[in-house]
Design a protein around this motif. Sequence first.
Motif, PDB file in Angstrom:
ATOM      1  N   ALA A  38       0.827  -1.209   0.000  1.00 36.98           N
ATOM      2  CA  ALA A  38       0.000   0.000   0.000  1.00 36.98           C
ATOM      3  C   ALA A  38       0.859   1.255   0.000  1.00 36.98           C
ATOM      4  O   ALA A  38       0.512   2.252  -0.634  1.00 36.98           O
ATOM      5  CB  ALA A  38      -0.934  -0.001   1.209  1.00 36.98           C
ATOM      6  N   LEU A  39       1.984   1.222   0.712  1.00 34.94           N
ATOM      7  CA  LEU A  39       2.821   2.418   0.829  1.00 34.94           C
ATOM      8  C   LEU A  39       3.747   2.632  -0.355  1.00 34.94           C
ATOM      9  O   LEU A  39       3.950   3.770  -0.784  1.00 34.94           O
ATOM     10  CB  LEU A  39       3.645   2.353   2.120  1.00 34.94           C
ATOM     11  CG  LEU A  39       2.854   2.407   3.419  1.00 34.94           C
ATOM     12  CD1 LEU A  39       3.793   2.260   4.608  1.00 34.94           C
ATOM     13  CD2 LEU A  39       2.065   3.695   3.516  1.00 34.94           C
ATOM     14  N   ILE A  40       4.335   1.563  -0.888  1.00 36.76           N
ATOM     15  CA  ILE A  40       5.315   1.758  -1.955  1.00 36.76           C
ATOM     16  C   ILE A  40       4.949   1.064  -3.267  1.00 36.76           C
ATOM     17  O   ILE A  40       5.721   1.105  -4.216  1.00 36.76           O
ATOM     18  CB  ILE A  40       6.714   1.283  -1.509  1.00 36.76           C
ATOM     19  CG1 ILE A  40       6.737  -0.225  -1.280  1.00 36.76           C
ATOM     20  CG2 ILE A  40       7.210   2.051  -0.322  1.00 36.76           C
ATOM     21  CD1 ILE A  40       8.116  -0.806  -1.160  1.00 36.76           C
ATOM     22  N   GLY A  41       3.781   0.460  -3.330  1.00 42.34           N
ATOM     23  CA  GLY A  41       3.399  -0.294  -4.520  1.00 42.34           C
ATOM     24  C   GLY A  41       3.366   0.529  -5.794  1.00 42.34           C
ATOM     25  O   GLY A  41       3.900   0.120  -6.829  1.00 42.34           O
ATOM     26  N   GLU A  42       2.752   1.706  -5.730  1.00 46.28           N
ATOM     27  CA  GLU A  42       2.659   2.552  -6.927  1.00 46.28           C
ATOM     28  C   GLU A  42       4.039   3.020  -7.383  1.00 46.28           C
ATOM     29  O   GLU A  42       4.335   3.026  -8.574  1.00 46.28           O
ATOM     30  CB  GLU A  42       1.760   3.759  -6.640  1.00 46.28           C
ATOM     31  CG  GLU A  42       0.535   3.776  -7.526  1.00 46.28           C
ATOM     32  CD  GLU A  42      -0.331   4.985  -7.253  1.00 46.28           C
ATOM     33  OE1 GLU A  42      -0.298   5.903  -8.082  1.00 46.28           O
ATOM     34  OE2 GLU A  42      -1.014   4.983  -6.227  1.00 46.28           O
ATOM     35  N   ARG A  43       4.877   3.404  -6.433  1.00 43.54           N
ATOM     36  CA  ARG A  43       6.239   3.837  -6.785  1.00 43.54           C
ATOM     37  C   ARG A  43       7.053   2.689  -7.367  1.00 43.54           C
ATOM     38  O   ARG A  43       7.829   2.883  -8.305  1.00 43.54           O
ATOM     39  CB  ARG A  43       6.938   4.417  -5.570  1.00 43.54           C
ATOM     40  CG  ARG A  43       6.422   5.802  -5.216  1.00 43.54           C
ATOM     41  CD  ARG A  43       7.161   6.347  -4.048  1.00 43.54           C
ATOM     42  NE  ARG A  43       6.563   5.686  -2.865  1.00 43.54           N
ATOM     43  CZ  ARG A  43       6.780   6.026  -1.632  1.00 43.54           C
ATOM     44  NH1 ARG A  43       7.618   6.988  -1.360  1.00 43.54           N
ATOM     45  NH2 ARG A  43       6.187   5.408  -0.644  1.00 43.54           N
ATOM     46  N   LEU A  44       6.876   1.495  -6.843  1.00 42.27           N
ATOM     47  CA  LEU A  44       7.588   0.337  -7.377  1.00 42.27           C
ATOM     48  C   LEU A  44       7.152   0.040  -8.803  1.00 42.27           C
ATOM     49  O   LEU A  44       7.985  -0.218  -9.679  1.00 42.27           O
ATOM     50  CB  LEU A  44       7.362  -0.885  -6.476  1.00 42.27           C
ATOM     51  CG  LEU A  44       8.028  -2.180  -6.919  1.00 42.27           C
ATOM     52  CD1 LEU A  44       9.544  -2.024  -6.937  1.00 42.27           C
ATOM     53  CD2 LEU A  44       7.615  -3.322  -6.013  1.00 42.27           C
ATOM     54  N   LEU A  45       5.843   0.080  -9.058  1.00 46.85           N
ATOM     55  CA  LEU A  45       5.358  -0.143 -10.412  1.00 46.85           C
ATOM     56  C   LEU A  45       5.882   0.922 -11.362  1.00 46.85           C
ATOM     57  O   LEU A  45       6.263   0.619 -12.503  1.00 46.85           O
ATOM     58  CB  LEU A  45       3.827  -0.161 -10.431  1.00 46.85           C
ATOM     59  CG  LEU A  45       3.159  -1.383  -9.804  1.00 46.85           C
ATOM     60  CD1 LEU A  45       1.650  -1.210  -9.803  1.00 46.85           C
ATOM     61  CD2 LEU A  45       3.549  -2.647 -10.525  1.00 46.85           C
ATOM     62  N   ALA A  46       5.907   2.181 -10.921  1.00 46.27           N
ATOM     63  CA  ALA A  46       6.429   3.263 -11.761  1.00 46.27           C
ATOM     64  C   ALA A  46       7.911   3.042 -12.056  1.00 46.27           C
ATOM     65  O   ALA A  46       8.363   3.266 -13.189  1.00 46.27           O
ATOM     66  CB  ALA A  46       6.206   4.608 -11.091  1.00 46.27           C
ATOM     67  N   ALA A  47       8.673   2.607 -11.063  1.00 42.71           N
ATOM     68  CA  ALA A  47      10.099   2.352 -11.264  1.00 42.71           C
ATOM     69  C   ALA A  47      10.329   1.212 -12.257  1.00 42.71           C
ATOM     70  O   ALA A  47      11.310   1.214 -12.998  1.00 42.71           O
ATOM     71  CB  ALA A  47      10.771   2.039  -9.934  1.00 42.71           C
ATOM     72  N   LEU A  48       9.408   0.268 -12.277  1.00 46.65           N
ATOM     73  CA  LEU A  48       9.512  -0.853 -13.215  1.00 46.65           C
ATOM     74  C   LEU A  48       8.918  -0.531 -14.575  1.00 46.65           C
ATOM     75  O   LEU A  48       8.978  -1.350 -15.493  1.00 46.65           O
ATOM     76  CB  LEU A  48       8.813  -2.086 -12.625  1.00 46.65           C
ATOM     77  CG  LEU A  48       9.451  -2.666 -11.370  1.00 46.65           C
ATOM     78  CD1 LEU A  48       8.573  -3.760 -10.786  1.00 46.65           C
ATOM     79  CD2 LEU A  48      10.841  -3.195 -11.668  1.00 46.65           C
ATOM     80  N   GLY A  49       8.309   0.652 -14.698  1.00 43.65           N
ATOM     81  CA  GLY A  49       7.727   1.065 -15.965  1.00 43.65           C
ATOM     82  C   GLY A  49       6.370   0.439 -16.252  1.00 43.65           C
ATOM     83  O   GLY A  49       5.979   0.299 -17.403  1.00 43.65           O
ATOM     84  N   ILE A  50       5.656   0.058 -15.202  1.00 42.44           N
ATOM     85  CA  ILE A  50       4.338  -0.561 -15.361  1.00 42.44           C
ATOM     86  C   ILE A  50       3.286   0.460 -14.963  1.00 42.44           C
ATOM     87  O   ILE A  50       3.313   0.985 -13.855  1.00 42.44           O
ATOM     88  CB  ILE A  50       4.214  -1.818 -14.480  1.00 42.44           C
ATOM     89  CG1 ILE A  50       5.296  -2.830 -14.840  1.00 42.44           C
ATOM     90  CG2 ILE A  50       2.819  -2.431 -14.608  1.00 42.44           C
ATOM     91  CD1 ILE A  50       5.401  -3.982 -13.876  1.00 42.44           C
ATOM     92  N   SER A  51       2.369   0.750 -15.875  1.00 44.58           N
ATOM     93  CA  SER A  51       1.317   1.718 -15.561  1.00 44.58           C
ATOM     94  C   SER A  51       0.244   1.058 -14.710  1.00 44.58           C
ATOM     95  O   SER A  51       0.108  -0.170 -14.684  1.00 44.58           O
ATOM     96  CB  SER A  51       0.690   2.262 -16.843  1.00 44.58           C
ATOM     97  OG  SER A  51      -0.062   1.253 -17.476  1.00 44.58           O
ATOM     98  N   MET A  52      -0.514   1.880 -14.023  1.00 44.39           N
ATOM     99  CA  MET A  52      -1.584   1.357 -13.182  1.00 44.39           C
ATOM    100  C   MET A  52      -2.651   0.682 -14.042  1.00 44.39           C
ATOM    101  O   MET A  52      -3.224  -0.334 -13.638  1.00 44.39           O
ATOM    102  CB  MET A  52      -2.171   2.487 -12.349  1.00 44.39           C
ATOM    103  CG  MET A  52      -2.891   1.995 -11.143  1.00 44.39           C
ATOM    104  SD  MET A  52      -1.861   0.942 -10.150  1.00 44.39           S
ATOM    105  CE  MET A  52      -2.250   1.553  -8.571  1.00 44.39           C
TER     106      MET A  52
END
Length: 77
Positions: A58-72
Amino acid sequence: MASFDHFAAAFVTLIVVVEPFGLAPIFLAATRAMARGSRAGIAARASLFAFLILVGAALIGERLLAALGISMAAFRI
C-alpha cells in the motif's frame, strides 16, 4: 454513509486478497502434528508477515510499479 461503503469495499477486497477460508484447511494440514501453542505462534507470525506485506504494498506499490515502468492501467488488466 459513503464512509461505510468505502470501508465495506476495502474489507471485501482484503478478504478476497488474503482468502482466509481457503487457506485455513492448508494451514491446519501443514501444522497437524504441532502442539496448539506452536500452531498459534505460527499463525500469529504469518498474520504479522501478511500485514507487513500488505502495508508495504500500500505504501510503496505505486512507486515500485512506476520504477519498473508498469502503468496502473496495465496492472489492473
